[in-house]
Design a protein around this motif. Structure first.
Motif, PDB file in Angstrom:
ATOM      1  N   SER A  77       0.665  -1.389   0.128  1.00  0.00           N
ATOM      2  CA  SER A  77      -0.110   0.018   0.025  1.00  0.00           C
ATOM      3  C   SER A  77       0.702   1.375   0.062  1.00  0.00           C
ATOM      4  O   SER A  77       2.078   1.323   0.489  1.00  0.00           O
ATOM      5  N   ILE A  78       0.364   2.209  -0.756  1.00  0.00           N
ATOM      6  CA  ILE A  78       1.208   3.542  -0.799  1.00  0.00           C
ATOM      7  C   ILE A  78       0.942   4.168   0.523  1.00  0.00           C
ATOM      8  O   ILE A  78       1.536   5.100   0.965  1.00  0.00           O
ATOM      9  N   GLY A  79      -0.244   3.967   1.353  1.00  0.00           N
ATOM     10  CA  GLY A  79      -0.338   4.481   2.673  1.00  0.00           C
ATOM     11  C   GLY A  79      -1.167   5.930   2.815  1.00  0.00           C
ATOM     12  O   GLY A  79      -1.710   6.268   1.615  1.00  0.00           O
ATOM     13  N   GLY A  80      -1.051   6.586   3.780  1.00  0.00           N
ATOM     14  CA  GLY A  80      -2.274   7.609   3.906  1.00  0.00           C
ATOM     15  C   GLY A  80      -1.404   8.874   3.471  1.00  0.00           C
ATOM     16  O   GLY A  80      -0.373   9.039   3.446  1.00  0.00           O
ATOM     17  N   ARG A  81      -2.436   9.851   3.146  1.00  0.00           N
ATOM     18  CA  ARG A  81      -1.987  11.171   2.615  1.00  0.00           C
ATOM     19  C   ARG A  81      -1.861  12.075   3.791  1.00  0.00           C
ATOM     20  O   ARG A  81      -2.278  11.630   4.850  1.00  0.00           O
ATOM     21  N   ARG A  82      -0.724  13.099   3.721  1.00  0.00           N
ATOM     22  CA  ARG A  82      -0.362  13.900   4.693  1.00  0.00           C
ATOM     23  C   ARG A  82       0.222  15.128   4.087  1.00  0.00           C
ATOM     24  O   ARG A  82       0.707  15.091   2.991  1.00  0.00           O
ATOM     25  N   ALA A  83       0.201  16.145   4.823  1.00  0.00           N
ATOM     26  CA  ALA A  83       0.774  17.464   4.383  1.00  0.00           C
ATOM     27  C   ALA A  83       1.276  18.105   5.829  1.00  0.00           C
ATOM     28  O   ALA A  83       0.359  18.600   6.545  1.00  0.00           O
ATOM     29  N   ASP A  84       2.232  18.177   6.052  1.00  0.00           N
ATOM     30  CA  ASP A  84       2.777  18.667   7.303  1.00  0.00           C
ATOM     31  C   ASP A  84       3.835  19.847   7.099  1.00  0.00           C
ATOM     32  O   ASP A  84       4.711  19.851   6.114  1.00  0.00           O
ATOM     33  N   LEU A  85       3.638  20.828   7.884  1.00  0.00           N
ATOM     34  CA  LEU A  85       4.560  22.124   7.885  1.00  0.00           C
ATOM     35  C   LEU A  85       5.513  21.839   8.640  1.00  0.00           C
ATOM     36  O   LEU A  85       5.561  21.983  10.007  1.00  0.00           O
ATOM     37  N   ARG A  86       6.766  21.722   8.115  1.00  0.00           N
ATOM     38  CA  ARG A  86       8.011  21.277   8.908  1.00  0.00           C
ATOM     39  C   ARG A  86       8.396  22.757   9.522  1.00  0.00           C
ATOM     40  O   ARG A  86       8.981  22.815  10.403  1.00  0.00           O
ATOM     41  N   CYS A  87       7.923  23.814   8.797  1.00  0.00           N
ATOM     42  CA  CYS A  87       8.331  25.292   9.520  1.00  0.00           C
ATOM     43  C   CYS A  87       7.343  25.455  10.711  1.00  0.00           C
ATOM     44  O   CYS A  87       7.567  26.621  11.384  1.00  0.00           O
ATOM     45  N   GLY A  88       6.188  24.757  10.756  1.00  0.00           N
ATOM     46  CA  GLY A  88       5.118  25.032  11.877  1.00  0.00           C
ATOM     47  C   GLY A  88       4.042  26.202  11.100  1.00  0.00           C
ATOM     48  O   GLY A  88       4.232  26.730   9.938  1.00  0.00           O
ATOM     49  N   LEU A  89       3.353  26.385  12.055  1.00  0.00           N
ATOM     50  CA  LEU A  89       2.224  27.521  11.604  1.00  0.00           C
ATOM     51  C   LEU A  89       2.938  28.824  11.588  1.00  0.00           C
ATOM     52  O   LEU A  89       3.750  29.336  12.442  1.00  0.00           O
ATOM     53  N   ILE A  90       2.570  29.848  10.590  1.00  0.00           N
ATOM     54  CA  ILE A  90       3.067  31.088  10.754  1.00  0.00           C
ATOM     55  C   ILE A  90       2.368  31.824  11.720  1.00  0.00           C
ATOM     56  O   ILE A  90       1.081  31.946  12.063  1.00  0.00           O
ATOM     57  N   PRO A  91       3.158  32.818  12.449  1.00  0.00           N
ATOM     58  CA  PRO A  91       2.641  33.681  13.498  1.00  0.00           C
ATOM     59  C   PRO A  91       1.787  34.443  12.861  1.00  0.00           C
ATOM     60  O   PRO A  91       1.802  35.301  11.981  1.00  0.00           O
ATOM     61  N   GLY A  92       0.260  34.650  13.926  1.00  0.00           N
ATOM     62  CA  GLY A  92      -0.609  35.416  13.141  1.00  0.00           C
ATOM     63  C   GLY A  92      -0.447  36.980  13.201  1.00  0.00           C
ATOM     64  O   GLY A  92      -1.156  37.651  12.486  1.00  0.00           O
ATOM     65  N   ASP A  93       0.714  37.192  13.981  1.00  0.00           N
ATOM     66  CA  ASP A  93       1.110  38.877  13.982  1.00  0.00           C
ATOM     67  C   ASP A  93       1.414  39.066  12.327  1.00  0.00           C
ATOM     68  O   ASP A  93       1.295  40.475  11.999  1.00  0.00           O
TER      69      ASP A  93
END
Length: 235
Positions: A77-93
Motif C-alpha cells: 500500500s502507498i499509505g495515507g495522505r499527509r501534508a505537514d508544515l516542517r516550518c510550523g504555523l506562521i505567527p498570526g502577527d
C-alpha cells in the motif's frame, strides 16, 4: 545497474523524479530516503494507487495522484495522505501586518510574501516591488532569496472584491511549490475572507485551515474539493 535511459539528459530527468514500487512486506529504503530528504520529489506505486512524495525544507507532502492500476501488482500500500508544515504555523502577527498593509493600499490590489529561514526557523514578511496596481489588476515581483530563505506563502489582495483564484493566478502558480492566498471582501462587515491552496507538483490542493496561528481576523473560505489534513509538527 540497468539504465532507464540511454540519453544522459533524459537519465538525469528520470533520476530527479524517481518512481519506486512499494514492497508487499517490510520497508523500502529508497522510499524512506525520499520521505526523509530535505528536498526532492518522486512517485511511489502501490496496489492501491500512485503517491506523490514531495519534500521541501518547509513542507512534507504525500498525496495520491492516481487511482489503483487495473492490472495485478504484487506491491504493498502507498499509505495515507499527509501534508505537514516542517516550518510550523506562521505567527498570526504577520497576517495582521499584511492585512493592515492591504487596507492601506485600497482601493488598489496589493501583495506580500511570507518567507521562512530553515537555519534560524524565523518567519519574515516581504513586501515586493509592485510594477502595476489598480482595483482589478496587480503585477508584482517574486523576491530574490538569500541563502537558507524560502517562500512559504505568496499572498495578494482583491480589495473589496471576492477572494478567488483567477486564470492568471493559475498560470503563475502552476510550476511553484508554495501556499497561495488571495484576500478580498475588505468592505464586508464580518471582515475580509481568504481563499487558500497549496501549490505542489503542478496541482492545486485545498487547505482545510488557515496556515496562520492565533486568533485571526480573516476567515478561510471553505474548500470545495476533497481536503487532507494539514498539521504543524511540534518542534
Amino acid at each position: 545497474m540497468t539504465m532507464l535511459a540511454d540519453d544522459q539528459t533524459a537519465a538525469a530527468v528520470l533520476a530527479a523524479v524517481p518512481c519506486y514500487p512499494v514492497p508487499p512486506v517490510g520497508r523500502s529504503p529508497t522510499i524512506d530516503a525520499l520521505r526523509d530528504a530535505r528536498a526532492g520529489h518522486g512517485l511511489a506505486i502501490g496496489n492501491d494507487g500512485v503517491m506523490l512524495i514531495l519534500r521541501r525544507p518547509w513542507l512534507e507532502l504525500d498525496v495520491p495522484v492516481a487511482p489503483p492500476i487495473s492490472c495485478y501488482l504484487p506491491y504493498g500500500s502507498i499509505g495515507g495522505r499527509r501534508a505537514d508544515l516542517r516550518c510550523g504555523l506562521i505567527p498570526g502577527d504577520h497576517l495582521d501586518h499584511i492585512l493592515d498593509h492591504f487596507r492601506a493600499a485600497l482601493p488598489n490590489e496589493e501583495a506580500a510574501f511570507v518567507l521562512w529561514n530553515e537555519v534560524t526557523r524565523e518567519f519574515a514578511v516581504h513586501l515586493p516591488v509592485i510594477d502595476e496596481a489598480t482595483p482589478s489588476r496587480l503585477v508584482y515581483r517574486t523576491p530574490g532569496l538569500e541563502p537558507d530563505w524560502h517562500v512559504v506563502c505568496d499572498i495578494h489582495s482583491h480589495g473589496t472584491g471576492p477572494a478567488f483564484f483567477s486564470a492568471t493566478d493559475n498560470t503563475d502558480d502552476a510550476d511553484a511549490t508554495k501556499i497561495s492566498l488571495v484576500i478580498g471582501q475588505f468592505a464586508d462587515p464580518n471582515g475580509p475572507a481568504m481563499a487558500a491552496r497549496l501549490c505542489a507538483g503542478g496541482m492545486f490542493l485545498p487547505l482545510p485551515r488557515n496556515p496562520f496561528s492565533g486568533d485571526l481576523r480573516c476567515s478561510l473560505i471553505p474548500a470545495t474539493a476533497t481536503i487532507f489534513p494539514l498539521s504543524s509538527p511540534i518542534a
